[in-house]
Design a protein around this motif. Structure first.
Motif, PDB file in Angstrom:
ATOM      1  N   SER A  90     -63.937  67.482 -76.084  1.00  0.00           N
ATOM      2  CA  SER A  90     -64.311  67.790 -74.711  1.00  0.00           C
ATOM      3  C   SER A  90     -65.518  68.704 -74.665  1.00  0.00           C
ATOM      4  O   SER A  90     -66.381  68.576 -73.794  1.00  0.00           O
ATOM      5  N   ASN A  98     -68.783  61.240 -68.567  1.00  0.00           N
ATOM      6  CA  ASN A  98     -69.344  61.698 -67.288  1.00  0.00           C
ATOM      7  C   ASN A  98     -69.321  60.610 -66.213  1.00  0.00           C
ATOM      8  O   ASN A  98     -70.095  60.653 -65.264  1.00  0.00           O
ATOM      9  N   ARG A 120     -59.266  74.039 -69.951  1.00  0.00           N
ATOM     10  CA  ARG A 120     -59.714  73.759 -68.589  1.00  0.00           C
ATOM     11  C   ARG A 120     -60.847  72.728 -68.586  1.00  0.00           C
ATOM     12  O   ARG A 120     -60.879  71.816 -67.753  1.00  0.00           O
ATOM     13  N   ILE A 121     -61.781  72.879 -69.544  1.00  0.00           N
ATOM     14  CA  ILE A 121     -62.875  71.909 -69.675  1.00  0.00           C
ATOM     15  C   ILE A 121     -62.300  70.532 -70.014  1.00  0.00           C
ATOM     16  O   ILE A 121     -62.740  69.503 -69.477  1.00  0.00           O
ATOM     17  N   ILE A 123     -59.357  69.275 -69.251  1.00  0.00           N
ATOM     18  CA  ILE A 123     -58.739  68.673 -68.065  1.00  0.00           C
ATOM     19  C   ILE A 123     -59.798  68.193 -67.080  1.00  0.00           C
ATOM     20  O   ILE A 123     -59.698  67.095 -66.510  1.00  0.00           O
ATOM     21  N   GLN A 124     -60.839  68.983 -66.885  1.00  0.00           N
ATOM     22  CA  GLN A 124     -61.911  68.610 -65.961  1.00  0.00           C
ATOM     23  C   GLN A 124     -62.618  67.345 -66.426  1.00  0.00           C
ATOM     24  O   GLN A 124     -62.885  66.437 -65.625  1.00  0.00           O
ATOM     25  N   LYS A 125     -62.925  67.268 -67.731  1.00  0.00           N
ATOM     26  CA  LYS A 125     -63.617  66.083 -68.247  1.00  0.00           C
ATOM     27  C   LYS A 125     -62.706  64.863 -68.247  1.00  0.00           C
ATOM     28  O   LYS A 125     -63.161  63.732 -68.012  1.00  0.00           O
ATOM     29  N   HIS A 127     -60.445  64.233 -66.057  1.00  0.00           N
ATOM     30  CA  HIS A 127     -60.451  63.759 -64.669  1.00  0.00           C
ATOM     31  C   HIS A 127     -61.739  63.004 -64.363  1.00  0.00           C
ATOM     32  O   HIS A 127     -61.720  61.938 -63.728  1.00  0.00           O
ATOM     33  N   ARG A 128     -62.843  63.526 -64.845  1.00  0.00           N
ATOM     34  CA  ARG A 128     -64.150  62.930 -64.569  1.00  0.00           C
ATOM     35  C   ARG A 128     -64.277  61.536 -65.184  1.00  0.00           C
ATOM     36  O   ARG A 128     -64.899  60.649 -64.596  1.00  0.00           O
ATOM     37  N   VAL A 168     -56.322  74.551 -62.401  1.00  0.00           N
ATOM     38  CA  VAL A 168     -57.469  73.648 -62.449  1.00  0.00           C
ATOM     39  C   VAL A 168     -57.494  72.727 -61.236  1.00  0.00           C
ATOM     40  O   VAL A 168     -58.544  72.382 -60.700  1.00  0.00           O
ATOM     41  N   LEU A 170     -57.234  69.210 -59.312  1.00  0.00           N
ATOM     42  CA  LEU A 170     -57.774  67.880 -59.616  1.00  0.00           C
ATOM     43  C   LEU A 170     -56.694  66.799 -59.710  1.00  0.00           C
ATOM     44  O   LEU A 170     -56.749  65.805 -58.995  1.00  0.00           O
ATOM     45  N   LYS A 237     -54.827  60.587 -61.368  1.00  0.00           N
ATOM     46  CA  LYS A 237     -56.038  60.823 -60.574  1.00  0.00           C
ATOM     47  C   LYS A 237     -56.003  59.921 -59.349  1.00  0.00           C
ATOM     48  O   LYS A 237     -55.770  58.723 -59.465  1.00  0.00           O
TER      49      LYS A 237
END
Length: 238
Positions: A90, A98, A120-121, A123-125, A127-128, A168, A170, A237
C-alpha cells in the motif's frame, strides 16, 4: 537469514498459512470473472487458488514487498494466464491502486505486518481500487493479552480493528470477528522452521517461553498445534 534463503524456506514450510488462507477465501464466494487483488501474497499459493476460482475470464493479482518471494511465485505461474505477481505494498503502490478496478481486495496472514499508521493508508487505497459494490476481506493475527512483542508484528485487538475502520470511515457493513485458528505442523522442528521463515527471526525458546506455553501443544503423534487468535474482517464499498 538471507532474503533468498528465507523465501525458499517459506515456500517449503508455509502450508499451515496456505491452508488457513485458502479456507478463508473459499468462504468469500468469489465469482467467475472476478478481478481479485491478493495483498501480501508471499510465494503465491493462495493467489493461485484465487485464480482457479475466478477462472480464465477473471484475474488474480498477487502483491508482496518481498522481491524474492515474488520471484518464486512468478516462476511457478508462467503458464497461468489469469495470474500476475508484482513487488509492492500500500505504501509503495501496486497495479490499479488509483482506480476502481478490482471486485475483491484480499489479504491473508499479512495485515499484522503493516505498521499501525500505514493501516489507514492500506484501507484508503483498498477502497480506492475497488469497484462500487466491491469487497475488502482480511485474515490476520489478533493481539493477545499481555502479548510478548514479536519484532515487526503490529497486531490489534478485535476492538482495535473495529475502531480503526470506524475512524477511517469509507467502508460499509464492516464485520470484525475474533476466531482461534489451529495452525498444524508435522513436528516441533517443522513448527520452528515455519515460525522463523514467517517471522524472519529465530525462535528463541527463552524469549518466547510464555507464547509457546499459551499457544503451542505437542500432540501424541508428534505433530504440533499452534492455536493463534485471528481476526476475520469483511467490508463493502458502496
Amino acid at each position: 537469514m538471507e532474503a533468498d534463503a528465507n523465501a525458499k524456506s517459506y515456500e517449503e514450510v508455509s502450508s499451515p498459512q496456505v491452508e488457513a488462507g485458502s479456507q478463508f477465501i473459499r468462504g468469500l464466494n468469489l465469482s467467475l470473472g472476478d478481478k481479485v487483488l491478493d495483498m501480501g501474497c508471499g510465494t503465491g499459493h493462495v493467489t493461485k487458488c484465487i485464480a482457479d476460482i475466478v477462472g480464465p475470464g477473471g484475474q488474480a493479482v498477487g502483491i508482496d514487498p518481498d522481491a524474492e518471494r515474488i520471484k518464486i511465485a512468478e516462476e511457478k505461474s508462467k503458464e497461468v494466464g489469469n495470474l500476475q505477481f508484482c513487488v509492492g505494498s500500500s505504501a509503495i503502490g501496486y497495479p490499479h491502486d488509483n482506480e476502481p478496478y478490482y471486485d475483491v481486495h484480499i489479504s491473508t496472514n499479512a495485515f499484522h505486518w503493516v505498521p499501525d499508521d500505514e493501516k489507514r493508508i492500506y484501507i484508503q487505497k483498498a477502497h480506492r481500487c475497488l469497484k462500487a459494490g466491491g469487497k475488502l476481506a482480511i485474515w490476520c493475527t489478533a493481539k493477545m493479552p499481555n502479548e510478548e512483542k514479536i519484532e515487526g508484528v503490529h497486531t490489534l485487538t478485535q476492538e482495535g480493528y473495529q475502531d480503526l475502520f470506524q475512524e477511517v470511515g469509507l467502508f460499509n457493513n464492516v464485520v470484525v470477528d475474533n476466531v482461534i485458528y489451529p495452525y498444524r505442523c508435522k513436528s516441533f522442528e517443522a513448527f520452528k522452521r515455519f515460525f522463523e521463515a514467517s517471522l524472519h527471526q529465530e525462535l528463541d525458546s527463552d524469549k518466547y517461553a510464555e507464547l509457546l506455553k499459551k499457544c503451542v501443544t505437542s500432540e501424541d503423534d508428534g505433530q504440533v498445534t499452534c492455536k493463534v487468535p485471528c481476526i476475520r474482517i469483511t467490508a463493502c464499498k458502496n
